[in-house]
Design a protein around this motif. Structure first.
Motif, short mmCIF file in Angstrom:
data_model
loop_
_atom_site.label_atom_id
_atom_site.label_comp_id
_atom_site.label_asym_id
_atom_site.label_seq_id
_atom_site.Cartn_x
_atom_site.Cartn_y
_atom_site.Cartn_z
N CYS A 47 69.06 27.20 -12.45
CA CYS A 47 69.69 28.51 -12.18
C CYS A 47 71.05 28.32 -11.54
O CYS A 47 72.01 29.01 -11.91
CB CYS A 47 68.79 29.33 -11.26
SG CYS A 47 67.25 29.84 -12.03
N ILE A 48 71.14 27.39 -10.59
CA ILE A 48 72.42 27.12 -9.93
C ILE A 48 73.41 26.54 -10.94
O ILE A 48 74.57 26.94 -10.99
CB ILE A 48 72.23 26.18 -8.73
CG1 ILE A 48 71.36 26.86 -7.67
CG2 ILE A 48 73.57 25.75 -8.15
CD1 ILE A 48 70.85 25.93 -6.60
N ASN A 86 76.89 28.49 -12.11
CA ASN A 86 78.17 27.82 -11.87
C ASN A 86 78.83 27.34 -13.16
O ASN A 86 79.90 26.73 -13.12
CB ASN A 86 77.99 26.64 -10.92
CG ASN A 86 77.76 27.07 -9.51
OD1 ASN A 86 78.40 27.98 -9.02
ND2 ASN A 86 76.83 26.43 -8.83
N ASN A 87 78.19 27.59 -14.31
CA ASN A 87 78.69 27.16 -15.62
C ASN A 87 78.94 25.66 -15.71
O ASN A 87 79.94 25.22 -16.26
CB ASN A 87 79.97 27.94 -15.99
CG ASN A 87 79.68 29.40 -16.18
OD1 ASN A 87 78.73 29.77 -16.86
ND2 ASN A 87 80.49 30.25 -15.58
N CYS A 88 78.01 24.88 -15.16
CA CYS A 88 78.11 23.41 -15.23
C CYS A 88 77.66 22.92 -16.61
O CYS A 88 77.06 23.66 -17.39
CB CYS A 88 77.23 22.77 -14.16
SG CYS A 88 77.79 23.10 -12.47
N SER A 92 58.68 4.01 -3.16
CA SER A 92 59.43 5.11 -3.79
C SER A 92 60.79 4.61 -4.25
O SER A 92 61.25 3.55 -3.85
CB SER A 92 59.59 6.27 -2.80
OG SER A 92 60.25 5.84 -1.63
N ASN A 93 61.40 5.41 -5.12
CA ASN A 93 62.76 5.13 -5.57
C ASN A 93 63.49 6.46 -5.72
O ASN A 93 62.87 7.52 -5.72
CB ASN A 93 62.77 4.31 -6.87
CG ASN A 93 62.05 5.01 -7.99
OD1 ASN A 93 62.39 6.13 -8.35
ND2 ASN A 93 61.05 4.36 -8.56
N VAL A 94 64.82 6.38 -5.82
CA VAL A 94 65.64 7.59 -5.77
C VAL A 94 66.57 7.65 -6.96
O VAL A 94 67.16 6.65 -7.35
CB VAL A 94 66.47 7.62 -4.46
CG1 VAL A 94 67.23 8.94 -4.34
CG2 VAL A 94 65.60 7.40 -3.24
N GLN A 95 66.70 8.85 -7.52
CA GLN A 95 67.68 9.07 -8.58
C GLN A 95 68.43 10.37 -8.31
O GLN A 95 67.95 11.25 -7.61
CB GLN A 95 67.03 9.09 -9.96
CG GLN A 95 66.20 10.31 -10.25
CD GLN A 95 65.54 10.27 -11.61
OE1 GLN A 95 64.33 10.20 -11.66
NE2 GLN A 95 66.29 10.33 -12.66
N ARG A 96 69.65 10.45 -8.82
CA ARG A 96 70.48 11.63 -8.68
C ARG A 96 70.78 12.19 -10.07
O ARG A 96 71.14 11.45 -10.98
CB ARG A 96 71.80 11.29 -7.99
CG ARG A 96 72.74 12.48 -7.84
CD ARG A 96 74.16 12.09 -7.42
NE ARG A 96 74.23 11.19 -6.30
CZ ARG A 96 74.31 11.55 -5.01
NH1 ARG A 96 74.33 12.83 -4.70
NH2 ARG A 96 74.38 10.65 -4.06
N LEU A 97 70.63 13.50 -10.24
CA LEU A 97 71.05 14.21 -11.44
C LEU A 97 72.24 15.08 -11.03
O LEU A 97 72.14 15.85 -10.07
CB LEU A 97 69.93 15.09 -11.99
CG LEU A 97 68.63 14.38 -12.36
CD1 LEU A 97 67.59 15.40 -12.80
CD2 LEU A 97 68.86 13.35 -13.42
N SER A 98 73.36 14.93 -11.73
CA SER A 98 74.57 15.70 -11.40
C SER A 98 75.05 16.44 -12.64
O SER A 98 75.34 15.81 -13.66
CB SER A 98 75.68 14.76 -10.92
OG SER A 98 75.29 14.09 -9.75
N TRP A 99 75.12 17.77 -12.53
CA TRP A 99 75.67 18.60 -13.59
C TRP A 99 77.12 18.87 -13.20
O TRP A 99 77.39 19.49 -12.18
CB TRP A 99 74.88 19.89 -13.73
CG TRP A 99 73.51 19.68 -14.29
CD1 TRP A 99 73.15 19.75 -15.61
CD2 TRP A 99 72.31 19.39 -13.58
NE1 TRP A 99 71.81 19.51 -15.76
CE2 TRP A 99 71.25 19.28 -14.52
CE3 TRP A 99 72.00 19.19 -12.23
CZ2 TRP A 99 69.95 19.00 -14.16
CZ3 TRP A 99 70.70 18.90 -11.87
CH2 TRP A 99 69.69 18.82 -12.84
N ASN A 154 82.47 25.97 -12.52
CA ASN A 154 83.58 26.81 -12.08
C ASN A 154 84.15 26.27 -10.78
O ASN A 154 83.39 25.86 -9.90
CB ASN A 154 83.12 28.25 -11.86
CG ASN A 154 82.64 28.91 -13.13
OD1 ASN A 154 82.92 28.46 -14.24
ND2 ASN A 154 81.89 29.99 -12.98
N ASN A 155 85.47 26.26 -10.63
CA ASN A 155 86.15 25.78 -9.43
C ASN A 155 85.76 24.34 -9.08
O ASN A 155 85.66 23.98 -7.92
CB ASN A 155 85.88 26.71 -8.23
CG ASN A 155 86.41 28.10 -8.46
OD1 ASN A 155 87.49 28.28 -9.00
ND2 ASN A 155 85.62 29.09 -8.07
#
Length: 93
Positions: free
Chosen positions: A6-7, A11-13, A31-38, A42-43
């Motif tokens: 939704c975010i 934000n039109n990512c 455990s392990n960690v991952q990042r998802l970046s859209w 906008n701006n």
């Protein structure tokens, strides 16, 4: 994954996220960690989602997963923005 969609959309990512895995510096925490970046919102807004696989509900870097520090990651993200979007870097002459 859900509210970040939704975010992302508001934000039109980009539809497809950039995926990155953090180094698993503590193998004993299970455990392990991952990042998802859209990107390209906008701006210059980015929608970021950090997932701790097998981490439970802890404040990472203090309890549970020790591969990231929750406080540092939150500050790194929010300190890039003001009410108008991404803060522009000033150049020195």
């Amino acid at each position: 994954v859900g509210s970040e969609m939704c975010i992302r959309d508001s934000n039109n990512c980009d539809i497809i996220p950039l995926e990155m895995s953090f180094p698993d510096i503590n193998n004993s925490d299970g455990s392990n960690v991952q990042r998802l970046s859209w990107l390209n919102g906008n701006n210059s807004v980015i929608t970021d989602h950090i997932i701790v696989n097998g981490g439970g509900h802890d404040w990472f870097g203090v309890w549970g997963n020790m591969d990231i520090n929750s406080t540092a990651e939150i500050w790194k993200f929010f300190s890039q923005y003001d009410i108008h979007g991404k803060i522009k870097m000033k150049t020195r002459y």
